[in-house]
Write a protein that holds these residues in place. Structure first.
Motif, mmCIF file in Angstrom:
data_model
loop_
_atom_site.group_PDB
_atom_site.id
_atom_site.type_symbol
_atom_site.label_atom_id
_atom_site.label_comp_id
_atom_site.label_asym_id
_atom_site.label_seq_id
_atom_site.Cartn_x
_atom_site.Cartn_y
_atom_site.Cartn_z
ATOM 1 N N HIS A 132 0.839 -1.185 0.000
ATOM 2 C CA HIS A 132 0.000 0.000 0.000
ATOM 3 C C HIS A 132 0.882 1.245 0.000
ATOM 4 N N HIS A 133 0.259 2.399 0.178
ATOM 5 C CA HIS A 133 0.994 3.666 0.256
ATOM 6 C C HIS A 133 1.632 3.989 -1.099
ATOM 7 N N PHE A 134 0.784 3.998 -2.126
ATOM 8 C CA PHE A 134 1.280 4.133 -3.493
ATOM 9 C C PHE A 134 1.636 5.579 -3.859
ATOM 10 N N PHE A 135 0.986 6.541 -3.224
ATOM 11 C CA PHE A 135 1.153 7.934 -3.631
ATOM 12 C C PHE A 135 2.184 8.654 -2.765
ATOM 13 N N ASP A 136 2.644 9.769 -3.273
ATOM 14 C CA ASP A 136 3.592 10.619 -2.570
ATOM 15 C C ASP A 136 3.274 12.062 -2.950
ATOM 16 N N ASP A 137 3.907 13.007 -2.277
ATOM 17 C CA ASP A 137 3.711 14.423 -2.570
ATOM 18 C C ASP A 137 5.043 15.072 -2.916
ATOM 19 N N ALA A 138 5.014 15.979 -3.888
ATOM 20 C CA ALA A 138 6.186 16.775 -4.242
ATOM 21 C C ALA A 138 5.733 18.220 -4.438
ATOM 22 N N ARG A 139 6.519 19.163 -3.944
ATOM 23 C CA ARG A 139 6.105 20.561 -3.981
ATOM 24 C C ARG A 139 7.099 21.404 -4.762
ATOM 25 N N LEU A 140 6.606 22.552 -5.247
ATOM 26 C CA LEU A 140 7.423 23.403 -6.105
ATOM 27 C C LEU A 140 6.974 24.852 -5.982
ATOM 28 N N LEU A 141 7.928 25.744 -5.701
ATOM 29 C CA LEU A 141 7.685 27.174 -5.858
ATOM 30 C C LEU A 141 7.851 27.502 -7.336
ATOM 31 N N ARG A 345 -2.699 13.821 4.818
ATOM 32 C CA ARG A 345 -2.903 13.051 3.589
ATOM 33 C C ARG A 345 -1.946 11.857 3.562
ATOM 34 N N ASN A 346 -2.473 10.709 3.127
ATOM 35 C CA ASN A 346 -1.656 9.541 2.793
ATOM 36 C C ASN A 346 -0.920 8.981 4.011
ATOM 37 N N GLN A 347 -1.693 8.722 5.062
ATOM 38 C CA GLN A 347 -1.114 8.025 6.217
ATOM 39 C C GLN A 347 -1.195 6.519 6.008
ATOM 40 N N GLY A 348 -0.214 5.794 6.567
ATOM 41 C CA GLY A 348 -0.183 4.337 6.481
ATOM 42 C C GLY A 348 -0.832 3.650 7.663
ATOM 43 N N THR A 370 -8.856 18.288 8.265
ATOM 44 C CA THR A 370 -9.163 17.702 6.965
ATOM 45 C C THR A 370 -8.217 16.529 6.743
ATOM 46 N N ILE A 371 -8.792 15.369 6.478
ATOM 47 C CA ILE A 371 -8.023 14.122 6.369
ATOM 48 C C ILE A 371 -8.374 13.456 5.054
ATOM 49 N N SER A 372 -7.357 13.083 4.285
ATOM 50 C CA SER A 372 -7.572 12.461 2.988
ATOM 51 C C SER A 372 -6.663 11.255 2.823
ATOM 52 N N GLN A 373 -7.248 10.154 2.418
ATOM 53 C CA GLN A 373 -6.533 8.972 1.945
ATOM 54 C C GLN A 373 -5.669 8.244 2.969
ATOM 55 N N PRO A 374 -6.170 7.985 4.173
ATOM 56 C CA PRO A 374 -5.446 7.005 5.000
ATOM 57 C C PRO A 374 -5.574 5.643 4.338
#
Length: 714
Positions: A132-141, A345-348, A370-374
């Motif tokens: 599980h835990h397929f997604f990740d986050d990446a940020r950019l200015l 977001r995206n807790q295991g 606000t909680i998304s995608q545990p």
């Protein structure tokens, strides 16, 4: 931060504002606005919706996402003024790459790195878990301002990337150093991220006793955790500017308190879940009267695993992303703790949890989060405790082993303090929450009250609840340990249930609850499932307190489980019937096994034995369906040259006898048009077993399919 004038829920394909309820709007007031990839313009392939454990779409926000092959892009319409974006994405296991970024059609110099390093987590010791835990986050200015209505696009540059959601934000400039503060740079910290800054941080904390430790803009590497932290403020220039790279930030069993942590990021390197390791932002105690605010916490095992004295702690306005276990866990003895206005977001594991181990958590609350995608447990879980409040939270897209909210006496270990006093669950909104529990082999409701290890005798007030598109039930009452403990003293007062997959009330424990002003619409199977387990454990009594509507019917057969959509095995009538179903073949080549054609991944494929036509591939859809359309796919990569496969479509109902549905003909697969072929099935087709017999392939001496999709609609 803008306030929310209406409840906001991420629904399939778009952001939806729901009419304001009589109570306060649910969820956090966030500094960003999210846009779903499936609502954007794309040259890629939309995947989902899907609720099947272990599939990529099932972990996506809205249960849908967009898959990009090399050269494909997804273009978002910017919803607000912004100068930064955070992207939730997934790439295949073992791969990394980057996305080109375009603003209004012009490519900018900056790219967005993507990686699978922090994804694909296995926890084999947790019963019922899959990878599980397929997604990740990446940020950019972005390096420029964009306005509402502008276009921001992301383009794959070689690695397949599945894009889920983009968060657009106007990031303020870096804050200035507070007067009288002690800078970690002045104590020798390296803002370039090359040297080890651990000792510099320790020296600054010692020097700033009773004052502020200043973390200037930069990247700082810490190679070990900080301890002995008390009576000090750790402050950065903002979570987009001051970044600490460590997998263990504070680790201490006790503190005199007065610790205030604010306005920087802590980003770790945790790639697996090892429960014996303190790979957390905070592990242990900050001491009484402490606070955590304005933090960006990512790539750790847990955000905050809190033990010991954390009385009157306030955790607010933080982002906790991509943890392999809990976002925050009050692990006993917490008093007067307030966790509010955070985004997770995206807790295991559980995104927010209270677990009353050793001593009860008391008079503590989770509010306006606000909680998304545990992806392996609950959005919010309360395991024991006294006088606990869960209020005005917005929770969406829970996956396996999880409800949106769980109120439970599951103890996990001793000594445990069961639920006591008054448990207040008020004003929460749950969207697409609840899932099949593979250990029970039946569903978990969006809001679950669970006498797992002991009877629930606390007073449980559930008020002003909104439950939308639960794939299974809305409210569940269960004794999950199978011992038949009672659930008592529950009142459900004021609830709106829309689009629940099976039932409004799923009662599996002895006990009682009173329902008032609960209205339901688009109920999938029946109003009530009332079948306590064990069967002789005693009845569950539902008292009608008045004002209820839309759920008066009762499921009549306790020997069977109601299935979503009045017997349909999936709440989405437009689903792919073949996905995840058992598949076989007359032969396979190496690792290219039959199941690869129903795994939801167009990049993997089945290949038959070579030079042995004809070859057949068969899938069991589980029940007979009026299938009207097949979509046959090969990997979308241009490396797969165009080819024609000659295919006969056969169907059967018993797995032994087959008849021809569509006679043998050639189907063209061309990467220039997506490498797909559509097969229309004649009216009157009804089959459970679908067989594709391949007699020729102009591109390779074997039969090949990366996905075989079967649909009811033409």
């Amino acid at each position: 931060m803008p306030s929310m004038g209406a409840v906001v829920a991420l629904a399939a394909g778009m952001l939806v504002s729901l009419a304001p309820a009589a109570h306060a709007a649910a969820g956090a007031a966030l500094p960003f606005t999210s846009v779903e990839a499936e609502s954007a313009t794309t040259t890629g392939t939309r995947i989902g919706p899907d609720y099947t454990q272990g599939t990529l779409a099932s972990e996506a926000s809205g249960r849908q996402a967009v898959r990009l092959a090399s050269g494909q892009r997804v273009e978002f319409t910017v919803p607000r003024a912004a100068n930064a974006v955070n992207l939730s994405y997934s790439v295949p296991d073992g791969q990394s790459g980057s996305l080109n970024v375009y603003v209004n059609g012009t490519r900018i110099a900056r790219t967005l790195p993507v990686t699978s390093t922090y994804s694909y987590v296995d926890t084999g010791w947790i019963a019922g878990a899959k990878t599980h835990h397929f997604f990740d986050d990446a940020r950019l200015l972005l390096g420029r301002d964009v306005r509402a209505g502008d276009k921001v696009a992301f383009e794959s540059t070689g690695t397949q990337v599945t894009v889920d959601v983009a968060d657009f934000e106007q990031v303020a400039g870096a804050a200035a150093q507070p007067a009288g503060s002690v800078s970690v740079v002045a104590k020798g910290a390296d803002p370039g991220g090359n040297g080890d800054s651990t000792q510099a941080f320790r020296d600054a904390i010692a020097a700033a006793h009773g004052s502020v430790v200043w973390i200037p803009p930069g990247d700082y590497k810490l190679t070990s955790s900080l301890g002995g932290v008390r009576d000090v403020t750790l402050q950065g220039a903002g979570s987009w500017y001051s970044v600490v790279h460590t997998s263990r930030f504070i680790d201490q069993s006790s503190s005199a308190g007065g610790v205030h942590i604010k306005d920087f990021a802590v980003i770790g390197e945790v790639t697996e879940r090892v429960d014996s390791n303190p790979d957390n932002f905070v592990n242990g105690s900050l001491g009484p009267n402490s606070s955590v605010a304005g933090m960006w916490i990512q790539h750790l095992k847990c955000g905050l695993w809190l033990t010991g004295n954390n009385d009157n702690l306030v955790v607010e306005n933080n982002r906790i992303l991509d943890t392999t276990a809990d976002g925050l866990n009050l692990n006993g003895t917490a008093k007067g703790v307030r966790v509010r206005n955070n985004f997770l977001r995206n807790q295991g594991d559980d995104s927010l949890a209270m677990w009353s181990l050793y001593a009860p958590d008391t008079d503590s609350s989770f509010e306006n989060n606000t909680i998304s995608q545990p992806n392996l447990a609950n959005g919010i879980a309360i395991y024991g405790g006294t006088d606990i409040t869960v209020r005005d939270n917005l929770i969406s897209d829970t996956n396996a082993l999880g409800s949106g909210i769980a109120i439970s006496n599951q103890k996990f270990a001793d000594p445990f303090s069961p639920l006591a006093g008054t448990i207040t669950v008020a004003g929460n909104t749950l969207v697409r929450t609840g899932a099949v529990n593979p250990n029970w082999n039946h569903p978990m409701g969006a809001l679950r009250v669970d006498s797992y290890d002991s009877a629930i005798d606390a007073t449980v007030h559930i008020t002003d609840t909104t439950i939308i598109d639960s794939p299974y039930s809305a409210f569940e009452f269960v004794s999950g340990g199978g011992q038949g403990h009672a659930v008592r003293n529950v009142t459900v007062d004021g609830a709106t249930v829309r689009g629940t997959g099976t039932v409004v009330v799923q009662a599996e424990a002895q006990g009682a609850a009173t329902f008032r002003n609960v209205t339901a619409s688009s109920v999938g199977a029946a109003g009530v499932y009332n079948c306590p387990y064990p069967a002789n454990s005693g009845p569950f009594t539902l008292t009608d307190g008045g004002g209820n509507s839309g759920w008066s019917s009762t499921w009549s057969d306790c020997s069977t489980w109601p299935r979503p959509g009045q017997g349909d095995p999936d709440p989405d009538p437009g689903r792919n019937l073949a996905k995840g179903r058992p598949a076989t073949a007359t032969g396979s080549q190496d690792v290219y096994t039959p199941g690869k054609a129903v795994d939801g991944d167009a990049g993997s494929y089945w290949e038959s034995a070579n030079n042995a036509f004809p070859q057949a591939w068969t899938v069991d859809l589980g029940s007979s369906y009026a299938v009207r359309r097949l979509v046959l796919k090969l990997p979308p990569s241009p490396a797969w040259g165009a080819r024609t496969q000659t295919v006969t479509v056969l169907g059967g109902t018993d797995g032994s006898n087959y008849s021809t549905v569509v006679a043998s003909q050639g189907y063209r697969f061309d990467p220039a048009t997506g490498n797909t072929a559509t097969v229309s099935l004649p009216g009157g087709t009804n089959l459970r077993y679908l067989r594709l017999s391949v007699s020729a392939n102009t591109g390779w001496p074997a039969a090949q399919f990366s996905e075989v999709e079967a649909y009811l609609g033409s």
